[in-house]
Design an enzyme around this catalytic site. Sequence first.
Site, PDB file in Angstrom:
ATOM      1  N   LYS A 106       0.823  -1.226   0.000  1.00 31.39           N
ATOM      2  CA  LYS A 106       0.000   0.000   0.000  1.00 31.39           C
ATOM      3  C   LYS A 106       0.848   1.264   0.000  1.00 31.39           C
ATOM      4  O   LYS A 106       0.510   2.257  -0.631  1.00 31.39           O
ATOM      5  CB  LYS A 106      -0.956  -0.011   1.198  1.00 31.39           C
ATOM      6  N   GLU A 130      -5.518  -6.219  -4.436  1.00 27.36           N
ATOM      7  CA  GLU A 130      -6.600  -6.433  -3.469  1.00 27.36           C
ATOM      8  C   GLU A 130      -6.083  -6.468  -2.030  1.00 27.36           C
ATOM      9  O   GLU A 130      -6.744  -5.981  -1.098  1.00 27.36           O
ATOM     10  CB  GLU A 130      -7.313  -7.758  -3.798  1.00 27.36           C
ATOM     11  N   VAL A 133      -5.302  -3.082   0.707  1.00 30.85           N
ATOM     12  CA  VAL A 133      -6.238  -2.391   1.609  1.00 30.85           C
ATOM     13  C   VAL A 133      -7.186  -3.403   2.243  1.00 30.85           C
ATOM     14  O   VAL A 133      -7.782  -4.221   1.533  1.00 30.85           O
ATOM     15  CB  VAL A 133      -7.091  -1.337   0.846  1.00 30.85           C
ATOM     16  N   GLY A 135      -6.741  -6.019   4.090  1.00 33.01           N
ATOM     17  CA  GLY A 135      -6.360  -7.436   4.189  1.00 33.01           C
ATOM     18  C   GLY A 135      -7.236  -8.323   3.337  1.00 33.01           C
ATOM     19  O   GLY A 135      -7.284  -8.195   2.107  1.00 33.01           O
ATOM     20  N   ILE A 137     -10.460  -8.397   3.058  1.00 37.33           N
ATOM     21  CA  ILE A 137     -11.757  -7.840   2.615  1.00 37.33           C
ATOM     22  C   ILE A 137     -11.707  -7.445   1.132  1.00 37.33           C
ATOM     23  O   ILE A 137     -10.794  -6.732   0.716  1.00 37.33           O
ATOM     24  CB  ILE A 137     -12.122  -6.587   3.453  1.00 37.33           C
ATOM     25  N   GLY A 188       1.694  -9.415  15.748  1.00 36.83           N
ATOM     26  CA  GLY A 188       2.232  -9.402  14.379  1.00 36.83           C
ATOM     27  C   GLY A 188       1.435  -8.637  13.356  1.00 36.83           C
ATOM     28  O   GLY A 188       1.714  -8.737  12.173  1.00 36.83           O
ATOM     29  N   LYS A 206      -3.784   3.605   2.576  1.00 33.48           N
ATOM     30  CA  LYS A 206      -4.936   2.819   2.111  1.00 33.48           C
ATOM     31  C   LYS A 206      -6.027   3.757   1.567  1.00 33.48           C
ATOM     32  O   LYS A 206      -6.670   3.471   0.560  1.00 33.48           O
ATOM     33  CB  LYS A 206      -5.465   1.957   3.256  1.00 33.48           C
ATOM     34  N   GLY A 303      -2.762 -10.199   8.755  1.00 33.23           N
ATOM     35  CA  GLY A 303      -2.545 -11.598   9.133  1.00 33.23           C
ATOM     36  C   GLY A 303      -2.184 -12.462   7.943  1.00 33.23           C
ATOM     37  O   GLY A 303      -2.533 -12.139   6.798  1.00 33.23           O
TER      38      GLY A 303
HETATM   39  N1  HSE Z   1      -0.316  -2.670  10.085  1.00 35.39           N
HETATM   40  C1  HSE Z   1      -1.498  -2.935   9.350  1.00 35.39           C
HETATM   41  C2  HSE Z   1      -2.665  -2.966  10.329  1.00 35.39           C
HETATM   42  C3  HSE Z   1      -1.361  -4.235   8.609  1.00 35.39           C
HETATM   43  O1  HSE Z   1      -2.448  -2.917  11.551  1.00 35.39           O
HETATM   44  O2  HSE Z   1      -3.795  -2.986   9.890  1.00 35.39           O
HETATM   45  C4  HSE Z   1      -2.210  -4.372   7.407  1.00 35.39           C
HETATM   46  O3  HSE Z   1      -2.038  -3.380   6.459  1.00 35.39           O
END
Ligand code: HSE
Length: 437
Positions: A106, A130, A133, A135, A137, A188, A206, A303
Amino acid sequence: MMKEVNIGLIGFGTIGSGVVRLLKQNEDLIAKKLGAKLVMKKIADIDITTSRGIKINKGVLTKNAREIINDKDISIVIELMGGYEPARTFVLEAIRQGKNVVTANKALLATHGNEIFAAAQKNAVYIGFEASVGGTIPIIKTLKESLAANRINSIMGIMNGTCNFILTKMTDEDKPFHDVLKEAQKLGFAEADPTFDIEGIDTAHKMAIILSLAYGKKVNLKDIYLEGITKISREDIAFARDLGFRIKLLAIAMLKKGTVEARIHPTMIPSSHLLANVNRNYNAFHIMGDASGPVFLFGQGAGMMPTASAVFSDIMDSARNVLNGHNCRGPLRSISETAMTPIKLIPMDDIETKYFFRFSALDRPGVLSKIAGILGKHNISIAACIQKARGKRGAVPIVMTTYKAREKDVRKALEKIDRLDIVQGKTMLIRVEDDLN
Ligand code: HSE
């Protein structure tokens, strides 16, 4: 014999490992859906010795990304290394080699997207993003394809899992900010540099991508108003609760008088709204199309496997393109790249919304009238006011919510109020959005 499509992966970190794992896990299913076998021909990473817990065939791992970019048999390059360079160079080189590119990067797209998409259009290749932004979704496809005929009146998104996790834990478990941030890092989903999360930079990246899709415009990242969550205290969260709100880091885009308002800041929203109930590391998007009405998307914004799922939707799209003998079946973003023009977002000073103020004032006669007087002079009308009874000594919090007011007036009024000798410290301001659909 079943046809084969060769793919190459640059970046064998968490998401890269998830992609390789998902291919192994659902290989037959994917082959059945494509009518062809996807072959992970090469994987490049600077670290090719640490085990990722997945069996990799001999000769697949390399330290040299150009072995993938220059391989004539690889038609899809997956960039999951993150960061600006050398990711930008690798992506541009892959495009020039006529390869489809899939990326979750991103930061790269928000900053160098115009250059990358222009190169892709010129070379007639596909860019799948995809996973950049939200993850897992499917927000990119939703804006680009599913809602293609809609005028997008508004988008409100919770786009950063780390911030949402922190705010949820502060709200529901009354934990302090820094303890929860450490927890998020351990789990993580925080960025390598967590200031990108908590200062809202990740959300801005994003948002720039979302705006380009929703409005078919080139957005200057710096024009998006940005405030992170570092100033939110447990006291504000408690007041929000008393007022029937929850605080979320919202990215808000609204179509106003033919142009667009785009802002990212902590926002108080009614605790009964769907977005207020998106908790922990989950992300969500509330989109209002003129024909569709409200659309709500929810899922894991980060994730390994959830993000790999989104990467794979692009790999499969690209593979279908390759198998059908064309590289790109539609615009890369929402309209042709040559038709994308810059957009001038509405300046933050000119937005109108409702506000929550927390003043820290001495508990003396006339204090409320002084504050209310300044607000009144600046056309700011008070909707509600709470003052907590005096403790042993010092200042007391006075909380006010307002009706709709102009940001510029609010700033001017607060400057004057903060200079009053009865006011101690800087007044806390949180914007309130309570007429959500
Ligand atoms: N660091 C981001 C979050 C990871 O916490 O949403 C996914 O872009």
